[in-house]
Design a protein around this motif. Sequence first.
Motif, PDB file in Angstrom:
ATOM      1  N   THR A  65      44.891  37.085  46.633  1.00  0.00           N
ATOM      2  CA  THR A  65      44.013  35.927  46.695  1.00  0.00           C
ATOM      3  C   THR A  65      42.603  36.370  47.065  1.00  0.00           C
ATOM      4  O   THR A  65      42.420  37.363  47.776  1.00  0.00           O
ATOM      5  CB  THR A  65      44.527  34.920  47.733  1.00  0.00           C
ATOM      6  OG1 THR A  65      44.779  35.607  48.960  1.00  0.00           O
ATOM      7  CG2 THR A  65      45.810  34.270  47.254  1.00  0.00           C
ATOM      8  N   PRO A  66      41.575  35.658  46.600  1.00  0.00           N
ATOM      9  CA  PRO A  66      40.202  36.100  46.846  1.00  0.00           C
ATOM     10  C   PRO A  66      39.797  36.025  48.310  1.00  0.00           C
ATOM     11  O   PRO A  66      40.392  35.299  49.112  1.00  0.00           O
ATOM     12  CB  PRO A  66      39.355  35.151  45.976  1.00  0.00           C
ATOM     13  CG  PRO A  66      40.247  34.075  45.517  1.00  0.00           C
ATOM     14  CD  PRO A  66      41.655  34.487  45.722  1.00  0.00           C
ATOM     15  N   ASN A  67      38.759  36.773  48.632  1.00  0.00           N
ATOM     16  CA  ASN A  67      38.344  36.922  50.018  1.00  0.00           C
ATOM     17  C   ASN A  67      37.947  35.610  50.682  1.00  0.00           C
ATOM     18  O   ASN A  67      38.088  35.461  51.898  1.00  0.00           O
ATOM     19  CB  ASN A  67      37.173  37.915  50.107  1.00  0.00           C
ATOM     20  CG  ASN A  67      37.556  39.311  49.678  1.00  0.00           C
ATOM     21  OD1 ASN A  67      38.716  39.701  49.766  1.00  0.00           O
ATOM     22  ND2 ASN A  67      36.590  40.081  49.196  1.00  0.00           N
ATOM     23  N   GLN A  83      34.298  36.340  46.218  1.00  0.00           N
ATOM     24  CA  GLN A  83      35.173  36.235  45.052  1.00  0.00           C
ATOM     25  C   GLN A  83      35.963  37.514  44.809  1.00  0.00           C
ATOM     26  O   GLN A  83      36.766  37.577  43.875  1.00  0.00           O
ATOM     27  CB  GLN A  83      34.354  35.904  43.798  1.00  0.00           C
ATOM     28  CG  GLN A  83      33.515  34.645  43.914  1.00  0.00           C
ATOM     29  CD  GLN A  83      34.351  33.406  44.099  1.00  0.00           C
ATOM     30  OE1 GLN A  83      35.467  33.332  43.608  1.00  0.00           O
ATOM     31  NE2 GLN A  83      33.817  32.426  44.827  1.00  0.00           N
ATOM     32  N   GLY A  84      35.742  38.524  45.627  1.00  0.00           N
ATOM     33  CA  GLY A  84      36.445  39.785  45.463  1.00  0.00           C
ATOM     34  C   GLY A  84      37.793  39.786  46.179  1.00  0.00           C
ATOM     35  O   GLY A  84      38.251  38.765  46.694  1.00  0.00           O
ATOM     36  N   PHE A  85      38.394  40.973  46.236  1.00  0.00           N
ATOM     37  CA  PHE A  85      39.729  41.114  46.809  1.00  0.00           C
ATOM     38  C   PHE A  85      39.730  42.336  47.723  1.00  0.00           C
ATOM     39  O   PHE A  85      39.606  43.469  47.248  1.00  0.00           O
ATOM     40  CB  PHE A  85      40.774  41.271  45.692  1.00  0.00           C
ATOM     41  CG  PHE A  85      40.746  40.148  44.697  1.00  0.00           C
ATOM     42  CD1 PHE A  85      41.550  39.034  44.869  1.00  0.00           C
ATOM     43  CD2 PHE A  85      39.894  40.191  43.597  1.00  0.00           C
ATOM     44  CE1 PHE A  85      41.524  37.985  43.963  1.00  0.00           C
ATOM     45  CE2 PHE A  85      39.858  39.147  42.681  1.00  0.00           C
ATOM     46  CZ  PHE A  85      40.675  38.044  42.859  1.00  0.00           C
ATOM     47  N   MET A  86      39.840  42.097  49.014  1.00  0.00           N
ATOM     48  CA  MET A  86      39.742  43.197  49.967  1.00  0.00           C
ATOM     49  C   MET A  86      40.830  44.235  49.740  1.00  0.00           C
ATOM     50  O   MET A  86      41.993  43.904  49.513  1.00  0.00           O
ATOM     51  CB  MET A  86      39.857  42.662  51.402  1.00  0.00           C
ATOM     52  CG  MET A  86      38.579  42.042  51.930  1.00  0.00           C
ATOM     53  SD  MET A  86      38.648  41.751  53.733  1.00  0.00           S
ATOM     54  CE  MET A  86      39.603  40.238  53.784  1.00  0.00           C
ATOM     55  N   SER A 212      51.047  33.626  37.330  1.00  0.00           N
ATOM     56  CA  SER A 212      49.932  32.695  37.418  1.00  0.00           C
ATOM     57  C   SER A 212      48.746  33.194  36.611  1.00  0.00           C
ATOM     58  O   SER A 212      48.545  34.402  36.473  1.00  0.00           O
ATOM     59  CB  SER A 212      49.514  32.518  38.881  1.00  0.00           C
ATOM     60  OG  SER A 212      48.299  31.797  38.989  1.00  0.00           O
ATOM     61  N   PRO A 213      47.926  32.273  36.087  1.00  0.00           N
ATOM     62  CA  PRO A 213      46.633  32.707  35.531  1.00  0.00           C
ATOM     63  C   PRO A 213      45.764  33.288  36.640  1.00  0.00           C
ATOM     64  O   PRO A 213      45.963  32.984  37.816  1.00  0.00           O
ATOM     65  CB  PRO A 213      46.023  31.406  34.999  1.00  0.00           C
ATOM     66  CG  PRO A 213      47.106  30.389  34.994  1.00  0.00           C
ATOM     67  CD  PRO A 213      48.093  30.813  36.037  1.00  0.00           C
ATOM     68  N   ARG A 214      44.803  34.088  36.257  1.00  0.00           N
ATOM     69  CA  ARG A 214      43.829  34.596  37.216  1.00  0.00           C
ATOM     70  C   ARG A 214      42.528  33.811  37.087  1.00  0.00           C
ATOM     71  O   ARG A 214      42.023  33.265  38.071  1.00  0.00           O
ATOM     72  CB  ARG A 214      43.596  36.086  36.956  1.00  0.00           C
ATOM     73  CG  ARG A 214      42.599  36.794  37.855  1.00  0.00           C
ATOM     74  CD  ARG A 214      43.198  37.251  39.163  1.00  0.00           C
ATOM     75  NE  ARG A 214      43.150  36.245  40.215  1.00  0.00           N
ATOM     76  CZ  ARG A 214      43.687  36.429  41.418  1.00  0.00           C
ATOM     77  NH1 ARG A 214      44.311  37.550  41.713  1.00  0.00           N
ATOM     78  NH2 ARG A 214      43.607  35.481  42.326  1.00  0.00           N
ATOM     79  N   ARG A 255      43.432  43.740  41.682  1.00  0.00           N
ATOM     80  CA  ARG A 255      42.946  45.083  41.357  1.00  0.00           C
ATOM     81  C   ARG A 255      41.760  45.030  40.392  1.00  0.00           C
ATOM     82  O   ARG A 255      41.740  44.238  39.453  1.00  0.00           O
ATOM     83  CB  ARG A 255      44.087  45.899  40.758  1.00  0.00           C
ATOM     84  CG  ARG A 255      43.718  47.347  40.475  1.00  0.00           C
ATOM     85  CD  ARG A 255      44.934  48.151  40.132  1.00  0.00           C
ATOM     86  NE  ARG A 255      44.619  49.560  39.957  1.00  0.00           N
ATOM     87  CZ  ARG A 255      45.440  50.565  40.220  1.00  0.00           C
ATOM     88  NH1 ARG A 255      46.657  50.310  40.690  1.00  0.00           N
ATOM     89  NH2 ARG A 255      45.074  51.815  40.047  1.00  0.00           N
ATOM     90  N   ASP A 256      40.780  45.897  40.652  1.00  0.00           N
ATOM     91  CA  ASP A 256      39.605  46.028  39.775  1.00  0.00           C
ATOM     92  C   ASP A 256      38.932  44.690  39.516  1.00  0.00           C
ATOM     93  O   ASP A 256      38.533  44.378  38.378  1.00  0.00           O
ATOM     94  CB  ASP A 256      39.994  46.691  38.450  1.00  0.00           C
ATOM     95  CG  ASP A 256      40.557  48.093  38.627  1.00  0.00           C
ATOM     96  OD1 ASP A 256      40.126  48.779  39.573  1.00  0.00           O
ATOM     97  OD2 ASP A 256      41.447  48.486  37.840  1.00  0.00           O
ATOM     98  N   GLY A 257      38.809  43.888  40.560  1.00  0.00           N
ATOM     99  CA  GLY A 257      38.150  42.601  40.412  1.00  0.00           C
ATOM    100  C   GLY A 257      39.078  41.461  40.114  1.00  0.00           C
ATOM    101  O   GLY A 257      38.644  40.312  40.052  1.00  0.00           O
ATOM    102  N   GLY A 258      40.352  41.757  39.918  1.00  0.00           N
ATOM    103  CA  GLY A 258      41.341  40.706  39.707  1.00  0.00           C
ATOM    104  C   GLY A 258      41.625  40.439  38.245  1.00  0.00           C
ATOM    105  O   GLY A 258      40.716  40.348  37.421  1.00  0.00           O
TER     106      GLY A 258
END
Length: 438
Positions: A65-67, A83-86, A212-214, A255-258
């Motif tokens: 899930t996003p930050n 909007q990134g992913f830690m 799920s969609p991203r 990963r890599d921005g989701g």
Amino acid sequence: MSNAFEPSTATLAPHYPVVVIGGGQAGLSASHYLKQQGIAHVVLEKRRVGHSWRSERWDSFCLVTPNWQCRLPDFPYAGPQPQGFMLRDEIVAYLEAFAAKVQPPLIEGVAVTRVSRPAAGGFEVETSLGTCRADHVVVATGGYDIPIVPACAHALPADIVQVHSVAYRNPQQLPPGGVLVVGSGQSGVQIMEDLHLAGRQVHLAVGSAPRSPRVYRGREATEWLHELGFYQLTVDRHPLGDEARHKTNHYMTGRDGGHEIDLRRFALEGVKLYGTLDDIRDGQVTFKTDLTRNLDEADEVYCSIRRDIDKYIANAGLEAPEEAPFEKVWAPAADPATLDLRAAGITSIVWAIGFRADYRWIDLPAFDGRGHPRFTRGVSPVAGLYFLGLPWLHTWGSGRFLGVADDAQHLVGVIAQRLAAPREDRAQPQRAAEPALT
């Protein structure tokens, strides 16, 4: 980073109004609200803050899930990439920074070995540091205690390397050759992708996990779901009721921005897909012939989420880019039933079929026939006992960085109310406290 267990040399007080067991995000959130209420307590952590994130995740691990969903009490994510992913180490740093802000009365390196109810009332908490008494106990240890490995694993040839997802770190850890990943939940599909991107021949036993969609119609899908109120859906309103707590989460990756994970696309790229693992004998793995069904059902959940978003956009009169209808890019000609490990060149297996909780140390009548804790919004029918940080404790957001604050605040509110009550009222059964749970 050292993963070694370092026993504490601290000392316990003989009595605490509240003992919180577990120093992860749930236990620290409880401590935050207990301190706000001025309630004396101690937080007992078996290892160190952030242990599971630090020591039980693979090298490329990141949030799904996003930050922006990281919303620990009074401590939302404040970094440059909402909007990134830690990544794993960033998650540890976030949790350690939260602990530094809370300044909890924390003792690390202390194992709780038994919680019981003495005849005199309250709780007796036995630990590696000794025994203390408590009026209230908050169990915030999570439900991922014992890695699940099927009984048939013992029948594997001795030269096949086996690791559970909790011990997987990177592709280089495994011997050269093909890898069978068993399980298609979040861990299984992400480890599959990690191995695939490293150029390994991957075989994946696909279970019943949904996907799920991203990103859909111009926005991250979790933003749509949050706006639709999905994360606030309570377990009592879920069509499955309490059974929702035992369902696998939707798979995708940060990963890599989701991006979303479509197993059919990985099949086109060379990943070999099978149904649910059934048995292992004489170097032969057999699978249930349910691959087609599992892929179809995962896609149906994926499409249903898209339909929910479409309906919301239409009803709200929003402008959003259109998306092409979903199409299957690959389908198995038949559901494969067997796999010869040696013939396929498989040298290792990664078990990614989950965990089970271990509450044997809680010597109280707080569990159902399957060993799962019974509670209403975390409040056990055993007066003074609480559970926190579990999936679907109250809502879909429970157990996540997004929802743990609300759950912790509620439980501390119940504790504060009970501590303020006359002593004769404190030992009343759960039913007497029902108004506090609404």
